[in-house]
Structures are given as C-alpha cells and as structure tokens.
Design a protein around this motif. Structure first.
Motif, PDB file in Angstrom:
ATOM      1  N   GLY A  40       0.815  -1.115   0.116  1.00  0.00           N
ATOM      2  CA  GLY A  40       0.320  -0.022  -0.058  1.00  0.00           C
ATOM      3  C   GLY A  40       0.739   1.213  -0.042  1.00  0.00           C
ATOM      4  O   GLY A  40       0.388   2.213   0.581  1.00  0.00           O
ATOM      5  N   GLY A 100       1.565  10.970  10.290  1.00  0.00           N
ATOM      6  CA  GLY A 100       0.589  10.430   9.436  1.00  0.00           C
ATOM      7  C   GLY A 100      -0.568  10.330   9.770  1.00  0.00           C
ATOM      8  O   GLY A 100      -1.207  10.847  10.687  1.00  0.00           O
ATOM      9  N   TYR A 126     -10.840   0.994   4.529  1.00  0.00           N
ATOM     10  CA  TYR A 126      -9.397   0.730   5.012  1.00  0.00           C
ATOM     11  C   TYR A 126      -9.456   0.072   6.591  1.00  0.00           C
ATOM     12  O   TYR A 126     -10.237   0.584   7.558  1.00  0.00           O
ATOM     13  N   ASN A 176      -9.224   3.325  -0.491  1.00  0.00           N
ATOM     14  CA  ASN A 176      -8.513   2.169  -0.294  1.00  0.00           C
ATOM     15  C   ASN A 176      -9.502   1.240   0.160  1.00  0.00           C
ATOM     16  O   ASN A 176     -10.270   1.366   1.023  1.00  0.00           O
ATOM     17  N   ASP A 204     -11.333  11.098   4.624  1.00  0.00           N
ATOM     18  CA  ASP A 204      -9.832  10.832   4.322  1.00  0.00           C
ATOM     19  C   ASP A 204      -9.363  10.986   2.790  1.00  0.00           C
ATOM     20  O   ASP A 204      -9.955  10.557   1.998  1.00  0.00           O
ATOM     21  N   LEU A 206      -6.274  11.023   1.761  1.00  0.00           N
ATOM     22  CA  LEU A 206      -4.988  10.685   1.662  1.00  0.00           C
ATOM     23  C   LEU A 206      -4.708  10.306   0.142  1.00  0.00           C
ATOM     24  O   LEU A 206      -3.209  10.422   0.123  1.00  0.00           O
ATOM     25  N   TYR A 207      -5.435   9.814  -0.602  1.00  0.00           N
ATOM     26  CA  TYR A 207      -4.925   9.788  -1.933  1.00  0.00           C
ATOM     27  C   TYR A 207      -5.150  10.878  -3.140  1.00  0.00           C
ATOM     28  O   TYR A 207      -4.923  10.505  -4.083  1.00  0.00           O
ATOM     29  N   SER A 231      -2.085  13.182   4.429  1.00  0.00           N
ATOM     30  CA  SER A 231      -0.613  12.768   4.646  1.00  0.00           C
ATOM     31  C   SER A 231       0.250  12.972   3.593  1.00  0.00           C
ATOM     32  O   SER A 231      -0.174  13.383   2.393  1.00  0.00           O
ATOM     33  N   SER A 233       2.054  10.710   3.152  1.00  0.00           N
ATOM     34  CA  SER A 233       2.540   9.185   2.531  1.00  0.00           C
ATOM     35  C   SER A 233       2.665   8.819   1.182  1.00  0.00           C
ATOM     36  O   SER A 233       3.401   8.064   0.692  1.00  0.00           O
ATOM     37  N   LYS A 234       1.377   9.165   0.702  1.00  0.00           N
ATOM     38  CA  LYS A 234       1.135   8.553  -0.826  1.00  0.00           C
ATOM     39  C   LYS A 234       1.465   9.515  -2.015  1.00  0.00           C
ATOM     40  O   LYS A 234       2.471   9.159  -2.560  1.00  0.00           O
ATOM     41  N   ARG A 242       6.531   9.059   8.320  1.00  0.00           N
ATOM     42  CA  ARG A 242       5.276   9.038   9.374  1.00  0.00           C
ATOM     43  C   ARG A 242       4.875  10.726   9.499  1.00  0.00           C
ATOM     44  O   ARG A 242       4.976  11.184  10.692  1.00  0.00           O
ATOM     45  N   TYR A 321      -4.620   1.196  -6.527  1.00  0.00           N
ATOM     46  CA  TYR A 321      -5.147  -0.008  -6.254  1.00  0.00           C
ATOM     47  C   TYR A 321      -6.265  -0.373  -7.417  1.00  0.00           C
ATOM     48  O   TYR A 321      -7.039   0.466  -7.770  1.00  0.00           O
TER      49      TYR A 321
HETATM   50  C1  LIG Z   1      -7.472   5.063   3.240  1.00  0.00           C
HETATM   51  C2  LIG Z   1      -6.159   5.138   4.205  1.00  0.00           C
HETATM   52  N1  LIG Z   1      -6.333   5.976   5.291  1.00  0.00           N
HETATM   53  C3  LIG Z   1      -4.999   6.134   6.214  1.00  0.00           C
HETATM   54  C4  LIG Z   1      -3.872   5.210   5.901  1.00  0.00           C
HETATM   55  C5  LIG Z   1      -2.671   5.420   6.904  1.00  0.00           C
HETATM   56  O1  LIG Z   1      -1.771   6.347   6.047  1.00  0.00           O
HETATM   57  P1  LIG Z   1      -0.306   6.972   6.826  1.00  0.00           P
HETATM   58  O2  LIG Z   1      -0.629   6.701   8.491  1.00  0.00           O
HETATM   59  O3  LIG Z   1       0.797   6.418   6.162  1.00  0.00           O
HETATM   60  O4  LIG Z   1      -0.533   8.332   6.366  1.00  0.00           O
HETATM   61  C6  LIG Z   1      -3.828   4.416   4.827  1.00  0.00           C
HETATM   62  C7  LIG Z   1      -2.696   3.677   4.585  1.00  0.00           C
HETATM   63  O5  LIG Z   1      -2.687   2.952   3.591  1.00  0.00           O
HETATM   64  C8  LIG Z   1      -5.000   4.533   3.843  1.00  0.00           C
HETATM   65  O6  LIG Z   1      -4.898   3.416   2.769  1.00  0.00           O
END
Ligand SMILES: Cc1ncc(COP(=O)(O)O)c(C=O)c1O
Length: 387
Positions: A40, A100, A126, A176, A204, A206-207, A231, A233-234, A242, A321
């Motif tokens: 992921g 994160g 998720y 996700n 959320d 995040l993406y 985040s 992260s992605k 983090r 995905y």
């Molecule tokens: C939908 C979703 N929310 C939150 C997270 C957590 O991400 P992170 O803590 O790395 O920012 C993920 C991680 O894959 C996710 O897919």
C-alpha cells in the motif's frame, strides 16, 4: 501467557495480509521472483529534495520536539497548498500536523466518538478505522457498498443506515481498496445529510493528488465544517517519514492540539522540515511524472485483468489499487491469494482485509510496481487461468 492482555487489545484484529506478506518476503529471500502487488505504498523512493532537506535539518541540529500541532512554517505551507490546489482559504491554525494519517484518524475518532457510539463507513474500506474505533470502545457501522454505488456512501445510504448512536460519517476519496472517488455534488449532499442529523463528517483525502480522471474534490469545497485527513505518505511518497495532517473547524483545533500533546507530544521533527521541500515546484513536477507512471500502470493492469475475466465494472479513478472481482476463478479469494503466492509468486491482498461485504469475491492488486512486473504478473495469471 505471562501477561493478561486487555479485552480491548485482544479484540484488535491483525491485517490478514501480514502472514502473506511475511511469506512473500521469505520467498524473496529464498531466491524466488515474487511480483509484489500487495503493498500500500509507492515503490518510488522519496523525492531527492525532500531527502536533502532532512539531511540539512539534522546537520542544523533540528532534532528536538516541536509544537504539538507542528512547526508554524509547515502549517503555513499546507495552508498555502490548499490555496494553490483548491483555491481554498484554510487558516494555518485549523491545520494540525500529525504522525501520518494514522494518528490523525485516531485523534479525530477520539474527538468525535464516545464509548458505545458508532461511526459510519463504507464496507469495503481501510481496515484500521474499525480497529481505532474498537480501541475507543466505540463501533464501526459498516455499510455494504458495491460497484452500483461506485463503492462509496451516498446521502441515501447515510440516511438509511443512520442510528441514534451514530456520531458521524467517514468517507475516503479516493478510497482504499477500490480507488473510487466521491464527486462534488454527492459530497455536498452527504455533507447536508450528515449536518441535518447533527453528526460530523470526516473525509480521508490521503490519496488526493493520485487521481487519473481529473482532481478529486476536497470536502472543504462544499462543507467548511468537515474534518479532513491527509498525509505525506502517498502522493508525496513519504510513507516511512510518518507525517500527515488534519484540517478541523477552527473551534475544534485546540481540542485536537490537546489530544496531539498527549498522544504524540509532537510529530517527527526532521520529517517536518523535510516536508517543507515537498511543495517546491521542482518536487511537484517530479511527483506529477510519477503520477503519470501510475496512470500507465493502472491502464495496463485494468485492461489485462478484464481480459482474464476479472470483474472491474468501475474504472478505479485514483489511489494505486484495483479491486477486482474474482468469482470466475474462486469462491474464496483468501485461499486463492495464498495459492497465487505459493504457486505463481504473485503477492496480492485478499478482500477479507477490507471488511465483510462480499470480501471472498475480491482481490486487491496494487500497481506499486513497474510496468514490466505488471506484465509478468499478467502472464503468470493468464497461464494459471487459461493454461
Ligand atoms: C485510506 C487510508 N487511510 C489512512 C492510511 C494511513 O496512512 P499513513 O498513516 O501512512 O498516512 C492508509 C494507509 O494505507 C490508507 O489507505
């Protein structure tokens, strides 16, 4: 056992994919050529300018705690990002930097949900969200969604499933494991429905940034009172750093800061200084090139899987995905994923990790690996299915 785990801890579920992941790593070590489509996280390493900024921060001795809500420069930079990307004025005081999205989710659920209350969310979704709520002695209220719902909640589902103890609704867009996006009008109607019932809306996002059919709307464009999770992260490719953030209504920000002080003290200092470089035009240019790579991979994977009979009725618009229906090859995707790994050395994630609804019918394929590897996986799948 030498200790007595709390009921709460004992009931927290592990990711089902963890054992599979461990086995995939073992096969790697044993010299097998495993195609990794279970991850992921982006396969690209963090952009060089971000890494460089981290090195400079360390050399400059920036290694101590920061304010709990994050360094002011980063909160300002995120505020500016909302202006540039969405044309939105989001005061830096409404932004809390977190470790994160994970800790942002935990903080927001802690703020909005008392023990015994429930938070509504789509199934599949998720997995950690359900565990966060369990941890808070609250409940996740899972709403089954299918391709006909674009794998997302809508205002009718919110209304049908609302209960007296529902404290709010969580959306993820793009989601996700399905990559589905909530469009602006639907988002607006959901926001109105939630508001009319006195609940809170959390989205959320995040993406965001990783969408292939135009940008996903932020809920803040239609509802300034919503809570947003995001985040580095992605899209920004910083999973291991983090670092994430949340946007809250102005009056909720001090409450969240209080939670942040207690739960984290502060987000990772070096990561925060590194993230300042994430918004540089040259970094964004690189991230956009990577996004184009993801698009090519998605297109290849979706058409290859469809050709092999997998059911993907809705084109995944974002994230990285593909949630593919596999009833033509199995009635138990958990076992099937294991045999894909053992026999064909393709690592994927079974639907069981994402909820209960028709989970045995689906497999999540991540396209966080190169085109050549996706081609290899499709060839192996073809041999398996067509002989
Ligand atoms: C939908 C979703 N929310 C939150 C997270 C957590 O991400 P992170 O803590 O790395 O920012 C993920 C991680 O894959 C996710 O897919």
């Amino acid at each position: 056992m030498s200790f007595q785990p709390s009921r709460r801890a004992a009931e927290i579920e592990t990711f089902k994919v963890m054992d599979l992941l461990k086995r995939a790593k073992q096969l790697d070590r044993d010299g097998y050529d495993v195609v990794h489509m279970e991850a992921g996280e982006p396969d690209f390493s963090t952009a060089p300018e971000i890494a460089e900024a981290a090195k400079i921060a360390i050399d400059d001795g920036l290694t101590q705690y920061t304010p709990a809500a994050g360094i002011p420069e980063l909160r300002e930079a995120i505020s500016q990002w909302y202006q540039t990307k969405y044309g939105l004025d989001i005061a830096a005081e409404r932004i809390v930097v977190t470790t994160g999205a994970s800790s942002a989710l935990l903080m927001i659920f802690s703020l909005l949900t008392d023990a015994g209350q429930s938070f509504m969310m789509a199934d599949p979704g998720y997995p950690c969200n359900r565990q966060f709520l369990r941890f808070l002695e609250a409940k996740s209220q899972l709403v089954p969604v299918d391709a006909e719902h674009n794998f997302q909640l809508n205002e009718h589902l919110v209304s049908d499933y609302w209960q007296d103890n529902t404290s709010g609704v969580l959306l993820a867009s793009p989601a996700n494991p399905t990559g589905s996006v909530v469009d602006r009008e639907t988002m607006k109607r959901i926001a109105q429905e939630v508001k009319s019932r006195g609940g809170s809306l959390v989205v959320d996002e995040l993406y965001h940034g990783l969408t292939y059919e135009g940008e996903a709307p932020s809920v803040l464009e239609v509802d300034p009172d919503a809570f947003v999770i995001n985040s580095f992260s992605k899209y920004f490719g910083m999973t291991g750093w983090r670092l994430g953030w949340l946007v809250a209504p102005a009056e909720a920000a001090p409450e969240l800061e209080k939670l942040a002080q207690n739960l984290m003290i502060s987000p990772n200092t070096v990561s925060q200084y590194a993230a300042l470089a994430a918004f540089k035009p040259s970094t964004i240019e690189l991230l956009e090139q990577r996004k184009e790579q993801f698009r090519l991979r998605r297109d290849l994977l979706v058409s290859g899987l469809r050709e092999l009979g997998f059911s993907i009725p809705v084109m995944p618009e974002g994230a990285f995905y593909v949630y593919a229906g596999a009833t033509h090859v199995t009635d138990n995707t958990f076992d099937y994923c294991w045999s894909l790994l053992e026999d064909d050395h393709i690592a994927t994630t079974p639907g069981l990790d994402f909820g209960r609804h028709r989970c045995n019918e689906f497999i999540r394929f991540s396209y966080t690996t190169g085109i050549d590897r996706i081609e290899t996986a499709l060839e192996r799948l073809s041999k398996r299915i067509r002989g």
